[in-house]
Write an enzyme that holds these catalytic residues in place. Structure first.
Site, PDB file in Angstrom:
ATOM      1  N   CYS A 109      37.174  38.398  26.586  1.00 33.17           N
ATOM      2  CA  CYS A 109      36.066  38.969  27.357  1.00 33.17           C
ATOM      3  C   CYS A 109      34.783  38.707  26.586  1.00 33.17           C
ATOM      4  CB  CYS A 109      36.285  40.461  27.544  1.00 33.17           C
ATOM      5  SG  CYS A 109      34.821  41.340  28.081  1.00 33.17           S
ATOM      6  N   THR A 157      32.297  47.917  27.470  1.00 28.27           N
ATOM      7  CA  THR A 157      32.461  46.533  27.036  1.00 28.27           C
ATOM      8  C   THR A 157      31.180  46.019  26.377  1.00 28.27           C
ATOM      9  OG1 THR A 157      34.062  46.092  28.764  1.00 28.27           O
ATOM     10  CG2 THR A 157      32.874  44.203  27.902  1.00 28.27           C
ATOM     11  N   GLU A 160      42.496  45.472  31.011  1.00 21.83           N
ATOM     12  CA  GLU A 160      41.175  45.375  31.626  1.00 21.83           C
ATOM     13  C   GLU A 160      41.280  44.796  33.038  1.00 21.83           C
ATOM     14  OE1 GLU A 160      38.188  42.648  30.144  1.00 21.83           O
ATOM     15  OE2 GLU A 160      36.756  44.289  30.150  1.00 21.83           O
ATOM     16  N   CYS A 165      36.117  35.100  35.060  1.00 21.43           N
ATOM     17  CA  CYS A 165      36.466  35.226  33.635  1.00 21.43           C
ATOM     18  C   CYS A 165      37.970  35.225  33.411  1.00 21.43           C
ATOM     19  CB  CYS A 165      35.813  36.466  33.033  1.00 21.43           C
ATOM     20  SG  CYS A 165      36.578  38.037  33.472  1.00 21.43           S
ATOM     21  N   TYR A 219      35.528  39.022  37.904  1.00 22.92           N
ATOM     22  CA  TYR A 219      36.902  38.860  37.435  1.00 22.92           C
ATOM     23  C   TYR A 219      37.583  37.637  38.049  1.00 22.92           C
ATOM     24  CZ  TYR A 219      37.184  43.222  34.794  1.00 22.92           C
ATOM     25  OH  TYR A 219      37.017  44.206  33.853  1.00 22.92           O
ATOM     26  N   CYS A 269      28.615  39.877  31.047  1.00 19.68           N
ATOM     27  CA  CYS A 269      28.534  39.941  32.518  1.00 19.68           C
ATOM     28  C   CYS A 269      28.184  41.330  33.019  1.00 19.68           C
ATOM     29  CB  CYS A 269      29.852  39.514  33.148  1.00 19.68           C
ATOM     30  SG  CYS A 269      30.776  38.340  32.198  1.00 19.68           S
ATOM     31  N   GLU A 309      35.275  47.191  23.083  1.00 11.57           N
ATOM     32  CA  GLU A 309      34.886  48.365  23.861  1.00 11.57           C
ATOM     33  C   GLU A 309      34.512  49.481  22.896  1.00 11.57           C
ATOM     34  OE1 GLU A 309      37.443  46.511  25.235  1.00 11.57           O
ATOM     35  OE2 GLU A 309      36.282  45.984  27.011  1.00 11.57           O
ATOM     36  N   HIS A 360      30.990  43.124  39.771  1.00  9.35           N
ATOM     37  CA  HIS A 360      31.912  42.964  38.642  1.00  9.35           C
ATOM     38  C   HIS A 360      33.321  42.591  39.134  1.00  9.35           C
ATOM     39  CE1 HIS A 360      32.001  42.829  34.390  1.00  9.35           C
ATOM     40  NE2 HIS A 360      33.050  43.615  34.287  1.00  9.35           N
TER      41      HIS A 360
HETATM   42 FE1  SF4 Z   1      34.395  40.756  30.244  1.00  5.57          FE
HETATM   43 FE2  SF4 Z   1      35.151  39.514  32.438  1.00  5.57          FE
HETATM   44 FE3  SF4 Z   1      33.747  41.783  32.592  1.00  5.57          FE
HETATM   45 FE4  SF4 Z   1      32.635  39.471  31.754  1.00  5.57          FE
HETATM   46  S1  SF4 Z   1      33.465  39.915  33.804  1.00  5.57           S
HETATM   47  S2  SF4 Z   1      32.366  41.493  30.855  1.00  5.57           S
HETATM   48  S3  SF4 Z   1      34.307  38.571  30.619  1.00  5.57           S
HETATM   49  S4  SF4 Z   1      35.817  41.533  31.801  1.00  5.57           S
HETATM   50 FE    FE Z   2      35.371  44.087  32.255  1.00  5.10          FE
END
Ligand code: SF4
Ligand code: FE
Length: 495
Positions: free
Chosen positions: A100, A191, A456, A300, A297, A104, A258, A293
């Site tokens: 991660c 995060t 996560e 990422c 996902y 983001c 985190e 968000h």
């Molecule tokens: Fe982390 Fe994925 Fe959230 Fe970006 S989108 S902060 S990489 S979990």
């Molecule tokens: Fe996340």
């Protein structure tokens, strides 16, 4: 100054007074701490790749506020194409870090707060949107990392914020002054918070009139007076403290992070306020942030999935089973699952539409479907990876054993020689490379990186039930019933 380098980003953290606690103690040089540094390297990658001409189109954008070239992580999406590029950028970062990369949450908060403040001002004549634009211009010009902080501790889940025995269970205003507000409370499992220059705080649930003091959103420097961060530990994290640790870490360079972010009577000047009592907009901010968000996902986790599939394929090759049809089929299944996630990320982006404020928002139904799949598929991908790799990924002796020259037994062989002998497969494969791929899979399936790839995937951007609520809301069951009635020849008056 736009587009910091990775090095400049890391140096900029050293100039901060961020208060970080771990294992019950204050960590002074947290930038070089072996348990924290991999997560900093991860964020640094979002800066480094922006300077690589190969990735300029994905990693940079033209600011809608200033016309200047900025890092895409600070961009307000101006089109469906921008939303698609965001997902592609996140897949790229996942491929480069297998972790991660944390930045983001800020990007998603920018886009949610930008559009929500516009609508609050429209309804209440407030100046939050102007405040936000000024703040974001600074973020873009200084290329800052900003944490998007949403998740309150929530205390007794059956009670609203104002009903909690302890009012700090949701971040709230404790004092309103002429020049700003004073807030108390905390945000959990944040995060990238330690690695962020600033935070944007947002409410975590829809609120009613009695929750007015809890309906609050603002920006604040991470090292502001009264903020302290308690670092979250991860499975096998103390391996990073072992002397000369390398192979056993699986992913030595990168990791996620985190922390519990505590705000103890923090003063927030008026110019950084984005919501202050207009409780009916708390839900909109939450929904929009979560939507973005959940789209994220689909990028990422797919990038990390690419690395997991690659590692499983390598393990199969090193074991000499890569030609077995059952192994090939498992790799195909992993790819099918991973690309399905990507399809969802791309689809909710292509179906995006402009908000009243002018930036682009994803299709909320498809973004929630995306995240719902993310709560499942990485688990299956990990199961298949473990299946393909075999049990050695969790039973292998330590790196120190492989390197040990302690002689054991009657033959005069060292522990290192014995380990190398019995974990040898094909002639051309080094035992060390085999150990590296096993340890990487261990790390991502059940070590410290499992935080980012497994749990996560389940709870980040909202737990599975949160997506099901949104799917129920956006699913248009009435419209679907009408479709069925039309074709089945059902007329309402006959009822
Ligand atoms: Fe982390 Fe994925 Fe959230 Fe970006 S989108 S902060 S990489 S979990
Ligand atoms: Fe996340």
């Amino acid at each position: 100054m736009s587009l910091k380098t990775a090095k400049e980003y890391i140096e900029s953290l050293r100039g901060m007074k961020t208060r970080v606690y771990m294992f019950g103690e204050k960590i002074d040089n947290w930038v070089d701490h072996p348990m924290i540094r991999p997560s900093i390297n991860c964020v640094a990658m979002t800066y480094g790749l922006a300077h690589d001409p190969r990735y300029a189109d994905l990693m940079t954008a033209t600011s809608s506020l200033t016309g200047r070239t900025i890092n895409r992580f600070t961009h307000l999406h101006q089109s469906a194409e921008d939303l698609v590029k965001k997902v592609k950028m996140q897949r790229l970062l996942g491929q480069k870090t297998a972790s991660c990369f944390q930045r983001c949450v800020g990007m998603d908060a920018f886009n949610a707060v930008f559009s929500t403040t516009f609508e609050i001002d429209e309804a209440h004549g407030t100046r939050y949107h102007e405040n936000f634009k000024k703040f974001l211009t600074m973020v873009q010009d200084e290329d800052l990392t900003v944490d998007g902080a949403m998740t309150d501790p929530k205390g007794d889940r059956s009670k609203a914020p104002h009903q909690q025995a302890d009012p700090d269970m949701y971040l709230h205003v404790v004092e309103r002054r002429e020049d700003g507000i004073v807030v108390c409370g905390a945000k959990c499992h944040q995060t990238g918070s330690v690695n962020s220059h600033w935070h944007i705080f947002m409410p975590t649930i829809a609120m009613g009139p009695e929750d007015r003091d809890w309906a609050v959103s603002f920006a604040c420097p991470t090292d502001a007076e009264g903020i302290y961060l308690i670092y979250g530990r991860q499975s096998c994290d103390t391996r990073k403290l072992e002397e000369n640790a390398d192979i056993d870490l699986g992913n030595k360079k990168f990791g996620g992070q985190e922390a519990l972010v505590v705000l103890d009577h923090v003063f927030i000047p008026n110019e950084y306020l984005f919501l202050n009592g207009e409780y009916e907009f708390a839900g909109m901010m939450v929904e929009r942030f979560a939507g973005y968000h959940r789209q994220s996902y689909g990028g990422c986790k797919v990038g990390v999935g690419d690395v997991v599939i690659g590692a499983a394929a390598l393990a199969a090759e090193y074991n000499g089973v890569e030609k077995a049809s059952a192994v090939k089929d498992k790799l195909i299944e992993m790819t099918h699952l991973n690309e399905t996630l990507y399809s969802c990320g791309i689809a909710c982006s292509c179906e995006g539409c402009p908000t009243k404020a002018g930036n682009y928002q994803i299709d909320l139904l498809l973004a929630n479907v995306c995240k719902q799949n993310v709560t499942r598929f990485p688990y299956e991908i990990v199961r298949l990876a473990e299946d393909v790799a075999g049990g050695a990924m969790v039973t292998l002796p330590s790196e120190k054993d492989f390197k040990s020259d302690t002689v054991v037994g009657n033959s005069g062989e060292t522990i290192g020689e014995i380990c190398s002998k019995y974990f040898k497969t094909k002639e051309e494969v080094s035992t060390e490379d085999r150990a590296r791929v096993f340890r990487f899979l261990e790390n991502i399936c059940l070590g410290s990186a499992a935080v980012g790839y497994r749990t996560e995937s389940l709870h980040g951007a909202g737990s599975p039930q949160a997506q099901r609520i949104m799917i129920a809301r956006q699913g248009d069951f009435q419209g679907k019933k009408e479709l069925a009635k039309n074709i089945a020849g059902i007329q309402d008056e006959k009822k």
